[in-house]
Design an enzyme around this catalytic site. Structure first.
Site, PDB file in Angstrom:
ATOM      1  N   THR A  18       0.830  -1.206   0.000  1.00  0.00           N
ATOM      2  CA  THR A  18       0.000   0.000   0.000  1.00  0.00           C
ATOM      3  C   THR A  18       0.864   1.254   0.000  1.00  0.00           C
ATOM      4  OG1 THR A  18      -1.586  -1.224   1.378  1.00  0.00           O
ATOM      5  CG2 THR A  18      -1.940   1.128   1.185  1.00  0.00           C
ATOM      6  N   ARG A  22       7.806  -2.759   2.760  1.00  0.00           N
ATOM      7  CA  ARG A  22       8.003  -2.844   4.210  1.00  0.00           C
ATOM      8  C   ARG A  22       8.331  -4.277   4.583  1.00  0.00           C
ATOM      9  NH1 ARG A  22       3.061   1.134   6.295  1.00  0.00           N
ATOM     10  NH2 ARG A  22       3.786   2.908   5.104  1.00  0.00           N
ATOM     11  N   SER A 113       6.227   3.523   8.677  1.00  0.00           N
ATOM     12  CA  SER A 113       5.094   4.223   9.273  1.00  0.00           C
ATOM     13  C   SER A 113       4.930   3.929  10.758  1.00  0.00           C
ATOM     14  CB  SER A 113       3.837   3.876   8.486  1.00  0.00           C
ATOM     15  OG  SER A 113       2.769   4.654   8.925  1.00  0.00           O
ATOM     16  N   HIS A 114       3.763   3.407  11.112  1.00  0.00           N
ATOM     17  CA  HIS A 114       3.408   3.173  12.509  1.00  0.00           C
ATOM     18  C   HIS A 114       3.929   1.825  13.009  1.00  0.00           C
ATOM     19  CE1 HIS A 114       0.703   1.581   9.601  1.00  0.00           C
ATOM     20  NE2 HIS A 114       0.414   0.615  10.455  1.00  0.00           N
ATOM     21  N   ASP A 277       1.946   9.566  14.047  1.00  0.00           N
ATOM     22  CA  ASP A 277       2.540   8.225  14.010  1.00  0.00           C
ATOM     23  C   ASP A 277       4.054   8.255  13.767  1.00  0.00           C
ATOM     24  OD1 ASP A 277       2.424   9.072  11.380  1.00  0.00           O
ATOM     25  OD2 ASP A 277       2.156   7.049  10.601  1.00  0.00           O
ATOM     26  N   ASP A 279       6.030   8.150  11.170  1.00  0.00           N
ATOM     27  CA  ASP A 279       6.607   9.048  10.164  1.00  0.00           C
ATOM     28  C   ASP A 279       5.834  10.350   9.982  1.00  0.00           C
ATOM     29  OD1 ASP A 279       4.477   7.582   9.082  1.00  0.00           O
ATOM     30  OD2 ASP A 279       5.206   7.832   7.039  1.00  0.00           O
ATOM     31  N   ASP A 281       2.625  11.123   9.264  1.00  0.00           N
ATOM     32  CA  ASP A 281       1.561  11.404   8.299  1.00  0.00           C
ATOM     33  C   ASP A 281       0.170  11.076   8.832  1.00  0.00           C
ATOM     34  OD1 ASP A 281       1.844   8.681   8.131  1.00  0.00           O
ATOM     35  OD2 ASP A 281       2.239   8.612   5.974  1.00  0.00           O
ATOM     36  N   ARG A 282       0.077  10.349   9.936  1.00  0.00           N
ATOM     37  CA  ARG A 282      -1.244  10.052  10.494  1.00  0.00           C
ATOM     38  C   ARG A 282      -1.572  11.002  11.639  1.00  0.00           C
ATOM     39  NH1 ARG A 282      -2.343   3.595  10.561  1.00  0.00           N
ATOM     40  NH2 ARG A 282      -1.525   3.187   8.494  1.00  0.00           N
ATOM     41  N   THR A 344      -7.868   2.181  -1.121  1.00  0.00           N
ATOM     42  CA  THR A 344      -6.992   2.523   0.005  1.00  0.00           C
ATOM     43  C   THR A 344      -5.576   2.785  -0.490  1.00  0.00           C
ATOM     44  OG1 THR A 344      -8.299   1.246   1.548  1.00  0.00           O
ATOM     45  CG2 THR A 344      -5.982   1.564   2.117  1.00  0.00           C
ATOM     46  N   GLU A 363      -8.600   9.377   4.899  1.00  0.00           N
ATOM     47  CA  GLU A 363      -8.804   7.932   5.009  1.00  0.00           C
ATOM     48  C   GLU A 363      -9.158   7.585   6.443  1.00  0.00           C
ATOM     49  OE1 GLU A 363      -6.180   5.409   2.344  1.00  0.00           O
ATOM     50  OE2 GLU A 363      -4.798   6.829   3.227  1.00  0.00           O
ATOM     51  N   GLU A 364      -9.909   6.485   6.572  1.00  0.00           N
ATOM     52  CA  GLU A 364     -10.282   6.032   7.904  1.00  0.00           C
ATOM     53  C   GLU A 364      -9.070   5.640   8.733  1.00  0.00           C
ATOM     54  OE1 GLU A 364      -9.511   2.721   8.496  1.00  0.00           O
ATOM     55  OE2 GLU A 364      -8.839   2.620   6.410  1.00  0.00           O
ATOM     56  N   LYS A 376      -0.430  12.410   3.235  1.00  0.00           N
ATOM     57  CA  LYS A 376      -1.263  12.818   4.358  1.00  0.00           C
ATOM     58  C   LYS A 376      -0.351  13.458   5.395  1.00  0.00           C
ATOM     59  CE  LYS A 376      -1.527   8.086   6.203  1.00  0.00           C
ATOM     60  NZ  LYS A 376      -0.895   7.246   5.184  1.00  0.00           N
ATOM     61  N   ARG A 496      -8.934  -6.656   7.664  1.00  0.00           N
ATOM     62  CA  ARG A 496      -9.626  -5.468   8.167  1.00  0.00           C
ATOM     63  C   ARG A 496     -11.107  -5.585   7.809  1.00  0.00           C
ATOM     64  NH1 ARG A 496      -5.249  -2.696   9.671  1.00  0.00           N
ATOM     65  NH2 ARG A 496      -3.676  -1.949   8.203  1.00  0.00           N
TER      66      ARG A 496
HETATM   67  C1  G16 Z   1      -0.596   3.545   4.475  1.00  0.00           C
HETATM   68  C2  G16 Z   1      -1.178   4.223   3.277  1.00  0.00           C
HETATM   69  C3  G16 Z   1      -2.606   4.619   3.548  1.00  0.00           C
HETATM   70  C4  G16 Z   1      -3.418   3.417   3.998  1.00  0.00           C
HETATM   71  C5  G16 Z   1      -2.750   2.779   5.193  1.00  0.00           C
HETATM   72  C6  G16 Z   1      -3.414   1.479   5.600  1.00  0.00           C
HETATM   73  O1  G16 Z   1      -0.487   4.454   5.522  1.00  0.00           O
HETATM   74  O2  G16 Z   1      -0.443   5.366   2.918  1.00  0.00           O
HETATM   75  O3  G16 Z   1      -3.122   5.179   2.391  1.00  0.00           O
HETATM   76  O4  G16 Z   1      -4.712   3.794   4.322  1.00  0.00           O
HETATM   77  O5  G16 Z   1      -1.411   2.476   4.879  1.00  0.00           O
HETATM   78  O6  G16 Z   1      -3.279   0.577   4.544  1.00  0.00           O
HETATM   79  P1  G16 Z   1      -3.612  -0.949   4.720  1.00  0.00           P
HETATM   80  O7  G16 Z   1      -5.051  -0.981   5.130  1.00  0.00           O
HETATM   81  O8  G16 Z   1      -3.355  -1.541   3.372  1.00  0.00           O
HETATM   82  O9  G16 Z   1      -2.733  -1.485   5.808  1.00  0.00           O
HETATM   83  P2  G16 Z   1       0.867   4.568   6.344  1.00  0.00           P
HETATM   84  O10 G16 Z   1       0.571   5.600   7.391  1.00  0.00           O
HETATM   85  O11 G16 Z   1       1.108   3.192   6.901  1.00  0.00           O
HETATM   86  O12 G16 Z   1       1.892   4.977   5.344  1.00  0.00           O
END
Ligand code: G16
Length: 543
Positions: A18, A22, A113-114, A277, A279, A281-282, A344, A363-364, A376, A496
């Site tokens: 996504t 990772r 990310s997180h 989070d 990095d 962005d959240r 997504t 996004e949720e 974001k 999910r």
């Molecule tokens: C990434 C993407 C987002 C996505 C999220 C969750 O966020 O940039 O657009 O909504 O992952 O994705 P998934 O449901 O496929 O785990 P981040 O903050 O992890 O870079």
């Protein structure tokens, strides 16, 4: 200085998910693993000779080592200049800001990310294009294809450079500028929001807390909230960025941002709480004893955008990912602007923003942003809320309640089942697909299934098609259950389940979301036979 060419052989599984590639740190540490991916990026992104590359990450374990490898390879492959955040730090939105401001060809952002950090945890890398946004699928697929037949990579045999000091150094023919990771970003924030009004708000009785979760937003939040906006020292908690994120899980939600949540639901709670989070962005937004769902937050920002100087002329349109609640759709309808529903992944918003079709996206998954960058943006969302609060001078809870009264409430919840056996998760999804023809017309309690499908998206700008983006069970009363497999995990599969139901009646707005959605949650289990397939009776995280 002549580049050296080193032979290599492909690694399996280097397809970006996504948001980039990772994997566990140990996977990235295998000789040639990172090099193969980076060379594949350089091989497919076009002619960048002499141009600028932005490099930085969330400071997690292996960040600095990776940056040295990337820089030497960038020089060997012909980049003319690299901009690197001091200490290797650039939050994801700040990296996007730097790419755009300095007209870079693109950037490599190092983050998972997180996801937790440390020698046994996760690392990640993604390529962002010159607009500042994540590379679109066409590019990520080309990178993946290249990783499958790569046979050599180019690098330089030079010493590591010092990342700890601002200034310019040379690697071969490439100039490396170590830049202040916060300055450009803070300047951009100042150009969008009414800093004077927010400063005044923060100088009165109003109290806020920002939880940086030991991750990258610490340095940004301390400069912006405490130094520039005058919030008292200590407003930012867990503000020192650590390479293991303090052993925590920097995902700003009700489960992982425990310290902030306890504070906001405790006695003498601040008026406003927020977290970001790994990095940056959240974002998560809280009022005193009150949680704002990310879907509602997006809708509220859209409805109040004109209160913010940067959006005073109104917004062109909005976009949300398919599983995000339709709360923002209602705002768009009232404003008479377009609302787009994308798969997504932030990368799907890039074309819409570049084409001027949308200003705000969300996004949720705790992501909100606008066309000021192409990622974001956590601190931006916090500043947006502060700006609204400074103008409206009412509490977070009052703003949300008034919003529901005007637009109705989209009850919403997401259930995550993490670390599920990947084959079992796929079988469950296949089973759901096999039910598409049988489910419509069936009753589950009082709700009747209207249609089911696997979400497919045609980009309105370049007509590219992305299919298989999540299973939707749509009910006649407008409620929905969505099933998706996450594209960001590194262990097994994460299932999910997203549940949404709209309530127009103001008298029924005070319910707890779990209570309001109880029957749909049960139906989700029945329709998918989730427990039978995965062996799980309870989710790992509920948001
Ligand atoms: C990434 C993407 C987002 C996505 C999220 C969750 O966020 O940039 O657009 O909504 O992952 O994705 P998934 O449901 O496929 O785990 P981040 O903050 O992890 O870079």
């Amino acid at each position: 200085m002549a580049a050296i060419t080193k032979p290599t052989t492909p690694f399996e599984g280097q397809r970006p998910g996504t948001s980039g590639l990772r994997k566990k740190v140990k996977v990235f540490q295998q000789p040639g693993y990172l090099e193969n991916f980076v060379q594949s990026v350089y091989d497919v992104i076009g002619d960048f000779s002499g141009s600028t590359l932005v490099v930085g990450g969330d400071g997690r374990y292996y960040n600095k080592e990776a940056i040295q490898i990337i820089l030497k390879m960038a020089a060997a492959n012909g980049f003319g200049r690299a901009l690197v955040g001091r200490d290797g730090i650039l939050s994801t939105p700040a990296a996007s800001c730097v790419i755009r401001k300095h007209g870079a060809y693109g950037g490599l952002i190092l983050s998972a990310s997180h996801n937790p950090a440390g020698p046994d945890e996760d690392f990640g890398i993604k390529y962002n294009i010159g607009s500042g946004g994540p590379a679109p699928e066409g590019v990520t697929e080309a990178i993946f294809a290249r990783t499958g037949n790569i046979s050599e990579y180019k690098t330089l045999d030079v010493d590591d450079i010092t990342l700890e000091q601002l200034g310019t150094v040379q690697i071969g023919d490439m100039q490396v500028e170590v830049i202040d990771p916060v300055a450009d970003y803070a300047e951009l924030m100042q150009s969008i929001f009414d800093f004077d009004a927010i400063r005044e708000l923060l100088s009165g009785d109003f109290r806020m807390a920002f939880d940086a979760m030991h991750a990258v937003t610490g340095p940004y939040a301390r400069v912006i909230f405490e130094e520039m906006l005058g919030a008292p020292e200590g407003t930012v908690i867990n503000g020192i960025a650590r390479d293991d994120f303090g052993g925590g899980h920097p995902d700003p939600n009700l489960t992982y941002a425990e310290e902030l949540v306890d504070m906001m639901y405790g006695e003498h709670a601040p008026d406003f709480g927020a977290a970001s989070d790994g990095d940056g962005d959240r974002n998560m937004i809280l009022g005193r004893h009150f949680f704002v769902t990310p879907s509602d937050s997006l809708a509220i920002l859209a409805a109040n955008a004109r209160l913010v100087p940067g959006y005073a002329d109104g917004i062109a349109g909005v976009a949300r990912s398919m599983p995000t609640s339709a709360a923002v759709d209602r705002v768009a309808a009232r404003l008479g602007i377009d609302c787009y529903e994308t798969p997504t992944g932030w990368k799907f918003f890039g074309n819409l923003m570049d084409a001027g079709k949308v200003t705000l996206c969300g996004e949720e998954s705790f992501g909100t942003g606008s066309n000021h960058v192409r990622e974001k943006d956590g601190p931006w969302a916090v500043l947006f809320w502060l700006n609204i609060l400074a103008v409206r001078k009412v509490s977070v809870e009052e703003i949300v309640n008034e919003h529901w009264t005007l637009y109705g409430r989209n009850y919403y919840s997401r259930y995550d089942y993490e670390g599920v056996d990947a084959a079992a998760a796929e079988e469950m999804m296949a089973y759901l697909r096999s039910r598409f023809e049988k489910l419509p017309g069936n009753n589950f309690g009082e709700r009747i299934v209207k249609t089911c499908d696997d979400f497919s998206y045609t980009d309105p700008v370049d007509q590219s098609v992305s299919s298989g983006q999540g299973i939707r069970i749509l009910f006649e009363d407008g409620s929905r259950i969505i099933f998706r497999l996450s594209g960001t995990g590194t262990e097994g599969a994460t299932v999910r389940v997203y549940i949404e139901s709209f309530e127009h009646d103001t008298d029924k707005h005070g319910m707890n979301a779990q209570e309001a959605l109880g029957d749909l949650i049960e139906t989700a289990g029945v329709i998918s036979r989730l427990q039978e397939f995965t062996g799980r009776s309870e989710p790992t995280v509920i948001t």
